[in-house]
Design a protein around this motif. Structure first.
Motif, PDB file in Angstrom:
ATOM      1  N   GLN A   1       0.845  -1.198   0.000  1.00  0.00           N
ATOM      2  CA  GLN A   1       0.000   0.000   0.000  1.00  0.00           C
ATOM      3  C   GLN A   1       0.880   1.247   0.000  1.00  0.00           C
ATOM      4  O   GLN A   1       1.718   1.428   0.869  1.00  0.00           O
TER       5      GLN A   1
ATOM      6  N   TRP B   1      -5.941   4.838   2.461  1.00  0.00           N
ATOM      7  CA  TRP B   1      -7.220   4.351   1.938  1.00  0.00           C
ATOM      8  C   TRP B   1      -8.369   4.843   2.803  1.00  0.00           C
ATOM      9  O   TRP B   1      -8.257   4.973   4.012  1.00  0.00           O
TER      10      TRP B   1
ATOM     11  N   VAL C   1      -0.309  -3.787   4.152  1.00  0.00           N
ATOM     12  CA  VAL C   1      -1.035  -2.561   4.458  1.00  0.00           C
ATOM     13  C   VAL C   1      -0.322  -1.805   5.565  1.00  0.00           C
ATOM     14  O   VAL C   1       0.509  -2.345   6.285  1.00  0.00           O
TER      15      VAL C   1
ATOM     16  N   ASP D   1      -6.498  -0.325   7.822  1.00  0.00           N
ATOM     17  CA  ASP D   1      -6.380  -0.706   6.413  1.00  0.00           C
ATOM     18  C   ASP D   1      -6.623  -2.198   6.229  1.00  0.00           C
ATOM     19  O   ASP D   1      -7.114  -2.631   5.183  1.00  0.00           O
TER      20      ASP D   1
ATOM     21  N   ALA E   1      -8.950  -3.933   3.478  1.00  0.00           N
ATOM     22  CA  ALA E   1      -8.358  -4.900   2.553  1.00  0.00           C
ATOM     23  C   ALA E   1      -9.040  -6.264   2.655  1.00  0.00           C
ATOM     24  O   ALA E   1      -9.156  -6.989   1.653  1.00  0.00           O
TER      25      ALA E   1
END
Length: 617
Positions: A344, A348, A365, A370, A374
């Motif tokens: 990543q 996000w 991540v 995250d 995910a």
């Protein structure tokens, strides 16, 4: 930043034979109209239900995939809809925003009818954006009329701006040697932005320390986004053929006769063939590495096949596996038997991604939150998730705060005037001009009203043009404003700031990790990273909020809790080493066990395979 141009179009009621009809006309004519009318700019400003929009996007994307997903594939078997999903999804969202706006405008909702196109207006155009390269495609209002059934024999598929678009600056420099001249490598990495390069290169350096060889494929078509040549290492850096991202051409498989297949959108019935025809413009236009044409993707697959055949890596490493190049790379890597690892590279949120999908086998991540996202997004049947932080954040502890402070003060000192006592940095993003202006006004008014003597340094996003900031390069009621060198960016100056402001830049996370106060700015309801929800930022929806937060910074603040920062990003200074260890242990396990027994990196959290991907519940 920039003023909305005058003129534009308007929608006016023009009944015929007692039946409601509508026409697109120059907005200057609306002053003489006695019937229902509205400027299209006003239509686009009508507030919409975001949840309804998201649901409709899913509905239309599902209908498009079922109807047209098998129309075209690369020689390696990658379908057009799969590999071009991100630009298609963004375009569909733009289309739905305008259709929903029509439904929300009472006069049209009460008397819906066909819409006459504006003469000679293209059906697909570009929205304003401060990005240097990214093409913000949109359907024009004539395109909306076409979707609602109007004949368009005299309207080109592309707007004048899109037709005249020059892609002369997309060449990657000197052509690379043929793939057959490459030697075997343990890892092949792909980068097409400076954030990818800064995320992946530390991992390759750690791999080299462990005796592993690697190749970085630099696919950037913006010179500022290129991967710097690694110094004092044996990491090989290569680019694709220089003309790869200049290829355009007709996507004939997507030009279909109308066949009665439709999708229902909030009271509107739309022919799917017409939607696909508009989408074909995206596939036919050379949009650089961020939105490559279909011809480019077919050629890129052939080139990448050659690279992987020559290098025979055990791992393909990348920082984006959902955009066209990333989806293509993962599919090609798996055909060559290589493991795929996604790291990543940016923050996000549930609404921030072009496509909530991750295709790689191993997904790294930044933080615990995250991992939750995910878990719902992974699609690989054996996907595993690993919370290992962010490799490019490893260097944060070594940032020179005093040197960065001197840089900020030098930027703001003008003539005989001294630098302000306190300095805020705005970690900017390549939004459209109107949104940037709204954020700038919020910040400037708040800084002017805050206690103490404040100045503002604007740190452009790496992909952003700095021309949009020129109206701010002046004293505003005594407030000093300057723009940082794009090569410095927010990372190069945030450690010296008294506060950092951003909507949802990853730099907000970096500042929070360093203990720099963070302001998450934007109008009420505007998306942020929600660092405020973890006690790592303050949400500022207006100038008063900004002034209040900045004035309160005189009081001492307790340090952030480790649990809060770990939720956003695990920061130990060893993320690159942890990702490298994951790669090598995965490769060793694959080499020694036919049962694919794996060893997770220290601190990694894995999710067992459960059918098609990992369910969100």
């Amino acid at each position: 930043m920039s003023i909305r141009p005058t003129g534009g179009l308007g929608l006016v009621r023009s009944d015929c034979g007692g039946q409601p009809r509508w026409a697109l006309v120059g907005s200057g004519a609306l002053g003489h109209v006695q019937t229902d009318c509205i400027k299209t700019a006003e239509l686009e400003a009508i507030p919409l239900d975001r949840e309804e929009l998201r649901d409709l996007v899913e509905t239309v994307m599902s209908a498009l995939e079922s109807y047209s997903g098998a129309l075209a594939s690369t020689p390696g078997g990658v379908g057009w809809f799969h590999v071009q999903h991100v630009p298609v999804r963004r375009f569909v969202a733009e289309m739905l925003r305008k259709l929903l706006a029509l439904s929300a405008w009472e006069p049209f909702a009460a008397a819906p009818g066909p819409v006459t196109l504006a003469p000679h207006e293209g059906l697909v155009g570009l929205r304003s954006s401060s990005s240097r390269e990214y093409l913000a495609y949109t359907v024009t209002w004539s395109g909306i009329a076409y979707l609602l059934g109007a004949a368009a024999q005299y309207n080109p598929s592309r707007s004048a701006r899109l037709r005249n678009l020059s892609r002369a600056n997309t060449a990657n420099g000197e052509p690379s040697p043929l793939p057959s001249r490459l030697r075997e490598r343990d890892v092949v990495a792909l980068s097409w932005s400076s954030r990818h390069a800064a995320t992946l290169m530390p991992v390759l350096v750690e791999l080299e320390r462990d005796g592993r060889t690697s190749l970085m494929l630099d696919l950037a078509t913006d010179r500022a986004e290129r991967c710097p040549a690694p110094s004092d290492t044996d990491i090989v850096l290569r680019s694709p053929p220089s003309d790869l991202f200049t290829l355009s051409g007709t996507a004939e498989d997507l030009h279909l006769p109308e066949d009665g297949h439709t999708v229902r959108i909030k009271g509107h019935t739309v022919q799917l063939t017409r939607v696909v025809k508009l989408l074909s413009v995206l596939l036919e236009t050379s949009g650089g590495c961020t939105q490559p044409s279909w011809r480019t993707l077919v050629q890129a697959e052939t080139w990448l096949d050659g690279v992987l055949s020559a290098t025979r890596p055990h791992t393909v490493l990348l920082s984006n596996d959902t955009s066209p190049l990333g989806a293509l790379a993962v599919h090609t890597a798996e055909r060559h038997g290589a493991n795929t690892v996604h790291v990543q590279h940016g923050a996000w949120t549930a609404e921030s991604v072009g496509r909530p999908t991750l295709h790689s086998r191993d997904v790294v991540v930044m933080g615990e939150r995250d991992r939750l996202l995910a878990t719902a997004w992974v699609r690989h049947p054996a996907a595993e998730l690993h919370v290992l932080g962010q490799p490019r954040f490893d260097a944060l502890a070594g940032l020179g705060r005093e040197a960065q402070r001197r840089y900020l003060e030098k930027l703001l000192a003008s003539g005989n005037r001294r630098a302000p006592a306190r300095i805020a940095v705005w970690a900017c993003q390549p939004f459209g001009p109107d949104r940037l202006k709204a954020q700038a006004d919020l910040l400037l008014d708040g800084l002017s009203a805050a206690d103490s003597d404040w100045g503002l340094v604007i740190a452009p996003h790496p992909a952003q043009s700095t021309d949009v900031f020129s109206p701010l390069l002046r004293s505003d009621g005594g407030l000093l404003v300057a723009v940082a060198d794009p090569r410095v960016g927010a990372r190069g100056c945030l450690a010296g700031a008294d506060a950092l402001a951003s909507a949802y830049s990853t730099c907000g996370i970096e500042a929070a990790l360093l203990g720099v106060p963070v302001l998450e700015i934007g109008s009420p309801g505007e998306r942020t990273l929600d660092l405020a929800g973890y006690g790592l930022a303050r949400r500022c929806s207006n100038a008063h909020d900004v002034a209040e937060v900045l004035s309160a910074l005189r009081d001492p603040r307790p340090p952030a809790l480790r649990t809060a920062t770990d939720a956003v990003c695990r920061w130990r200074g060893d993320s690159a080493a942890q990702v490298a260890r994951l790669i090598t242990q995965r490769a060793e396990a694959r080499a020694t066990s036919s049962n694919h027994v794996h060893h997770d990196a220290h601190g990694a959290a894995c999710v067992p395979p459960q059918g098609e991907g990992v369910p969100s519940r």
